[in-house]
Design a protein around this motif. Structure first.
Motif, PDB file in Angstrom:
ATOM      1  N   PHE A 157     -36.581 -19.067  32.792  1.00  0.00           N
ATOM      2  CA  PHE A 157     -36.221 -20.333  33.445  1.00  0.00           C
ATOM      3  C   PHE A 157     -34.713 -20.557  33.364  1.00  0.00           C
ATOM      4  CE2 PHE A 157     -40.536 -20.996  31.647  1.00  0.00           C
ATOM      5  CZ  PHE A 157     -41.218 -21.158  32.838  1.00  0.00           C
ATOM      6  N   GLN A 158     -34.200 -21.262  34.343  1.00  0.00           N
ATOM      7  CA  GLN A 158     -32.763 -21.552  34.358  1.00  0.00           C
ATOM      8  C   GLN A 158     -32.529 -22.943  34.935  1.00  0.00           C
ATOM      9  OE1 GLN A 158     -29.920 -19.261  33.849  1.00  0.00           O
ATOM     10  NE2 GLN A 158     -28.650 -21.087  34.165  1.00  0.00           N
ATOM     11  N   ALA A 201     -40.739 -29.258  28.161  1.00  0.00           N
ATOM     12  CA  ALA A 201     -39.393 -29.012  27.608  1.00  0.00           C
ATOM     13  C   ALA A 201     -38.398 -30.060  28.110  1.00  0.00           C
ATOM     14  CB  ALA A 201     -38.923 -27.608  28.007  1.00  0.00           C
ATOM     15  N   VAL A 202     -38.520 -30.447  29.384  1.00  0.00           N
ATOM     16  CA  VAL A 202     -37.609 -31.462  29.937  1.00  0.00           C
ATOM     17  C   VAL A 202     -37.844 -32.812  29.238  1.00  0.00           C
ATOM     18  CG1 VAL A 202     -36.970 -32.759  32.024  1.00  0.00           C
ATOM     19  CG2 VAL A 202     -37.342 -30.292  32.166  1.00  0.00           C
ATOM     20  N   TRP A 258     -24.989 -29.781  28.586  1.00  0.00           N
ATOM     21  CA  TRP A 258     -26.387 -29.848  28.145  1.00  0.00           C
ATOM     22  C   TRP A 258     -27.330 -29.009  29.016  1.00  0.00           C
ATOM     23  CZ3 TRP A 258     -29.457 -33.258  24.721  1.00  0.00           C
ATOM     24  CH2 TRP A 258     -28.686 -33.740  23.659  1.00  0.00           C
ATOM     25  N   GLU A 259     -26.830 -28.480  30.110  1.00  0.00           N
ATOM     26  CA  GLU A 259     -27.696 -27.661  30.964  1.00  0.00           C
ATOM     27  C   GLU A 259     -28.189 -26.431  30.200  1.00  0.00           C
ATOM     28  OE1 GLU A 259     -25.582 -26.807  34.560  1.00  0.00           O
ATOM     29  OE2 GLU A 259     -25.633 -28.896  35.217  1.00  0.00           O
ATOM     30  N   ALA A 260     -27.316 -25.911  29.340  1.00  0.00           N
ATOM     31  CA  ALA A 260     -27.703 -24.728  28.548  1.00  0.00           C
ATOM     32  C   ALA A 260     -28.845 -25.086  27.586  1.00  0.00           C
ATOM     33  CB  ALA A 260     -26.498 -24.212  27.772  1.00  0.00           C
ATOM     34  N   TYR A 261     -28.827 -26.293  27.026  1.00  0.00           N
ATOM     35  CA  TYR A 261     -29.931 -26.716  26.146  1.00  0.00           C
ATOM     36  C   TYR A 261     -31.247 -26.781  26.926  1.00  0.00           C
ATOM     37  CZ  TYR A 261     -26.319 -28.286  22.824  1.00  0.00           C
ATOM     38  OH  TYR A 261     -25.254 -28.354  21.958  1.00  0.00           O
ATOM     39  N   ALA A 262     -31.146 -27.287  28.158  1.00  0.00           N
ATOM     40  CA  ALA A 262     -32.356 -27.385  28.994  1.00  0.00           C
ATOM     41  C   ALA A 262     -32.936 -25.990  29.195  1.00  0.00           C
ATOM     42  CB  ALA A 262     -32.004 -28.026  30.338  1.00  0.00           C
ATOM     43  N   THR A 263     -32.077 -25.041  29.499  1.00  0.00           N
ATOM     44  CA  THR A 263     -32.519 -23.665  29.726  1.00  0.00           C
ATOM     45  C   THR A 263     -33.130 -23.090  28.440  1.00  0.00           C
ATOM     46  OG1 THR A 263     -30.808 -23.370  31.382  1.00  0.00           O
ATOM     47  CG2 THR A 263     -31.690 -21.360  30.408  1.00  0.00           C
ATOM     48  N   LEU A 307     -34.491 -24.697  25.880  1.00  0.00           N
ATOM     49  CA  LEU A 307     -35.791 -25.317  25.567  1.00  0.00           C
ATOM     50  C   LEU A 307     -36.887 -24.730  26.454  1.00  0.00           C
ATOM     51  CD1 LEU A 307     -34.652 -29.045  25.207  1.00  0.00           C
ATOM     52  CD2 LEU A 307     -35.860 -27.754  23.435  1.00  0.00           C
ATOM     53  N   ALA A 308     -36.614 -24.625  27.756  1.00  0.00           N
ATOM     54  CA  ALA A 308     -37.639 -24.128  28.681  1.00  0.00           C
ATOM     55  C   ALA A 308     -38.029 -22.691  28.339  1.00  0.00           C
ATOM     56  CB  ALA A 308     -37.131 -24.217  30.115  1.00  0.00           C
ATOM     57  N   ASN A 309     -37.057 -21.909  27.887  1.00  0.00           N
ATOM     58  CA  ASN A 309     -37.343 -20.512  27.561  1.00  0.00           C
ATOM     59  C   ASN A 309     -37.939 -20.333  26.167  1.00  0.00           C
ATOM     60  OD1 ASN A 309     -36.658 -19.262  30.010  1.00  0.00           O
ATOM     61  ND2 ASN A 309     -34.495 -19.511  29.558  1.00  0.00           N
ATOM     62  N   ALA A 310     -38.178 -21.454  25.483  1.00  0.00           N
ATOM     63  CA  ALA A 310     -38.791 -21.376  24.143  1.00  0.00           C
ATOM     64  C   ALA A 310     -40.219 -21.914  24.174  1.00  0.00           C
ATOM     65  CB  ALA A 310     -37.955 -22.180  23.158  1.00  0.00           C
ATOM     66  N   THR A 311     -40.819 -21.934  25.367  1.00  0.00           N
ATOM     67  CA  THR A 311     -42.128 -22.591  25.473  1.00  0.00           C
ATOM     68  C   THR A 311     -43.312 -21.656  25.253  1.00  0.00           C
ATOM     69  OG1 THR A 311     -41.856 -22.379  27.874  1.00  0.00           O
ATOM     70  CG2 THR A 311     -41.444 -24.557  26.921  1.00  0.00           C
ATOM     71  N   SER A 312     -43.052 -20.453  24.693  1.00  0.00           N
ATOM     72  CA  SER A 312     -44.221 -19.604  24.435  1.00  0.00           C
ATOM     73  C   SER A 312     -44.877 -19.952  23.101  1.00  0.00           C
ATOM     74  CB  SER A 312     -43.871 -18.118  24.523  1.00  0.00           C
ATOM     75  OG  SER A 312     -42.669 -17.879  23.873  1.00  0.00           O
ATOM     76  N   SER A 313     -44.178 -20.678  22.234  1.00  0.00           N
ATOM     77  CA  SER A 313     -44.842 -21.151  21.001  1.00  0.00           C
ATOM     78  C   SER A 313     -44.206 -22.448  20.522  1.00  0.00           C
ATOM     79  CB  SER A 313     -44.745 -20.102  19.889  1.00  0.00           C
ATOM     80  OG  SER A 313     -43.483 -20.183  19.261  1.00  0.00           O
ATOM     81  N   ALA A 314     -45.026 -23.258  19.838  1.00  0.00           N
ATOM     82  CA  ALA A 314     -44.535 -24.550  19.338  1.00  0.00           C
ATOM     83  C   ALA A 314     -43.418 -24.327  18.320  1.00  0.00           C
ATOM     84  CB  ALA A 314     -45.675 -25.341  18.720  1.00  0.00           C
ATOM     85  N   ALA A 315     -43.574 -23.275  17.499  1.00  0.00           N
ATOM     86  CA  ALA A 315     -42.585 -23.022  16.446  1.00  0.00           C
ATOM     87  C   ALA A 315     -41.206 -22.741  17.067  1.00  0.00           C
ATOM     88  CB  ALA A 315     -43.029 -21.843  15.595  1.00  0.00           C
ATOM     89  N   GLU A 316     -41.237 -21.932  18.134  1.00  0.00           N
ATOM     90  CA  GLU A 316     -39.980 -21.581  18.802  1.00  0.00           C
ATOM     91  C   GLU A 316     -39.341 -22.833  19.430  1.00  0.00           C
ATOM     92  OE1 GLU A 316     -38.811 -18.455  22.149  1.00  0.00           O
ATOM     93  OE2 GLU A 316     -40.824 -18.143  21.367  1.00  0.00           O
ATOM     94  N   LEU A 317     -40.184 -23.616  20.062  1.00  0.00           N
ATOM     95  CA  LEU A 317     -39.700 -24.824  20.741  1.00  0.00           C
ATOM     96  C   LEU A 317     -39.099 -25.807  19.721  1.00  0.00           C
ATOM     97  CD1 LEU A 317     -39.559 -26.173  23.518  1.00  0.00           C
ATOM     98  CD2 LEU A 317     -41.818 -27.138  23.117  1.00  0.00           C
ATOM     99  N   LEU A 318     -39.807 -25.978  18.607  1.00  0.00           N
ATOM    100  CA  LEU A 318     -39.317 -26.906  17.571  1.00  0.00           C
ATOM    101  C   LEU A 318     -38.012 -26.405  16.956  1.00  0.00           C
ATOM    102  CD1 LEU A 318     -42.756 -27.854  16.018  1.00  0.00           C
ATOM    103  CD2 LEU A 318     -41.101 -29.470  16.999  1.00  0.00           C
TER     104      LEU A 318
END
Ligand SMILES: CC(=O)N[C@H]1[C@@H](OP(=O)(O)O)O[C@H](CO)[C@@H](O)[C@@H]1O
Length: 406
Positions: free
Chosen positions: A22-23, A42-43, A89-94, A96-107
């Motif tokens: 995602f980008q 993620a958003v 902050w656009e980089a943070y959005a990217t 977060l979206a690319n960390a959605t394969s696991s809750a641990a990664e996202l957190l």
């Protein structure tokens, strides 16, 4: 402290199932809607972090894929005064979206943003969301909502909105009760504000024949009908391509992008010679005008609109001989500037520079770039050739308008 268990539980039904990159681009996330459920979660987290960063100011999220086909969707975040999300902050959005394969990664990404931006998690988070008419919109808003509620944040869903309406309510909410109050944060107040301004500038002018409005079979069509109630007959119009229900019609062979690219009238519209028409896009943040002259199609795109706006304001400013107060107390004439992109038609640039004597600045494509550059002027007119644009007035210019006589 972040309630990891609550976020993990809420995320369980939104996890990424199909590996995707995602980008967050110029206009936020945008792609096939079937891939976007984890992205909207993620958003939601991004908006919560941004709101806390702003000490509880309200952040907006618009769920739309604009002029794209109906099967696509997307999301863009809006800053407290209605601007696009800051670029840093656009980089943070990217991320977060690319960390959605696991809750641990996202957190872990959430924690890293908290650290890097020194965010106080105890601050409140307030989010508002709205969507265009795409069938996928409601489920995506639900995903975003799950994320916000899991963090203990507040969310208000405005339902079906145009993109400009979402930007409007965000600014209204954040300025309510302050000297910079922009208006009431409601859909009705938005129409009333536009209608009042329209009636004011057209008072005493001859009534024109009805303009045909191509709603791109999107949200612009019902919004126009609602606006008309506030205009009370001040504008004669007819809406075409207003079918927001039938599948597959959104932006199909109609809308501002279709007309601009094909240089023809959209399907669903038959124009007599000289009859005026305009086209919106799927989220109604673009407009182009057109008509036939002796059978030849004439397009008034963003370049022409910008030229007319700059000329109109220049004339008024000259007549009023307006002086604007500067920070050092001195008063100098109102400075007007035009912002365009490299896609602008060169003759529009030459006309504005040489004939109107208005400076022209160029930026890369993307509303955020043009908007930012336009803020450098007392009156900054910005338009992309494709029909995105507006006119910005600096606080000093507004003060000069309000305090000058005549
Ligand atoms: C809000 C925003 O930045 N929108 C972008 C984006 O348009 P949309 O109408 O949002 O699809 O893509 C356009 C083409 O690249 C660009 O011209 C424009 O600035």
């Amino acid at each position: 402290m972040v309630d990891s268990a609550k976020i993990t539980a809420a995320f369980a039904t939104h996890k990424l199932t199909k590996p995707t990159q995602f980008q967050y681009g110029t206009a936020g996330f945008r792609m096939d809607a079937s891939l976007l459920d984890p992205v909207l979660f993620a958003v939601g987290l991004l908006a919560v972090l941004r709101s806390k960063w702003h000490k509880g100011k309200t952040i907006g999220v618009m769920v739309t894929a604009s002029h794209n086909p109906e099967n696509d969707n997307g999301a863009k975040a809006v800053e407290p005064l209605g601007e696009m999300l800051v670029q840093s902050w656009e980089a943070y959005a990217t991320e977060l979206a690319n960390a959605t394969s696991s809750a641990a990664e996202l957190l872990a990404v959430v924690e890293s943003i908290i650290q890097k931006e020194n965010i106080d998690w105890n601050q409140p988070a307030r989010i508002v969301v709205a969507r265009d008419t795409r069938p996928s919109g409601q489920a995506l808003v639900a995903s975003l909502t799950d994320a916000v509620l899991a963090t203990g944040g507040e969310i208000k869903d405005f339902g079906l909105f145009t993109t400009p309406q979402l930007h409007y309510v965000v600014r209204c909410i954040n300025t309510l009760g302050t000297p910079d109050s922009y208006g009431e944060p409601t859909e009705e107040a938005y129409y009333e504000k536009l209608a009042t301004a329209f009636k004011k500038i057209t008072t005493g002018l001859p009534r024109l024949s009805p303009i045909l409005i191509d709603g791109a079979n999107g949200i612009g069509a019902p919004a126009m009908e609602k606006l008309a109630k506030h205009l009370g007959g001040a504008l004669a119009y007819e809406v075409a391509n207003g079918d927001t229900v039938s599948k597959g019609k959104l932006n199909f062979e109609c809308g501002a992008d279709f007309v601009k690219i094909k240089q023809i009238a959209p399907s669903g519209i038959t124009l007599k010679d000289g009859q005026r028409a305009c086209s919106l896009d799927g989220d109604a943040d673009r407009i182009v005008f057109y008509f036939f002259e002796n059978g030849t199609f004439r397009l008034l795109d963003g370049d022409k609109i910008a030229t007319l706006a700059a000329e109109f304001i220049m004339d008024l400013a000259k007549q009023a001989n307006l002086l604007v107060e500067r920070q050092d107390g001195s008063k100098t004439p109102l400075n007007i500037g035009l912002v365009q992109t490299a896609y602008a038609n060169g003759s529009s640039t030459a006309y504005v520079k040489d004939t109107l004597q208005v400076p022209v600045v160029f930026t890369p494509t993307g509303v955020k770039h043009l908007h930012h550059a336009a803020e450098a002027f007392d009156v900054g007119v910005y338009f992309e050739a494709n029909g995105h644009g507006t006119v910005l007035f600096s606080p000093a210019a507004v003060k000069a308008f309000k305090t000058s006589k005549g």
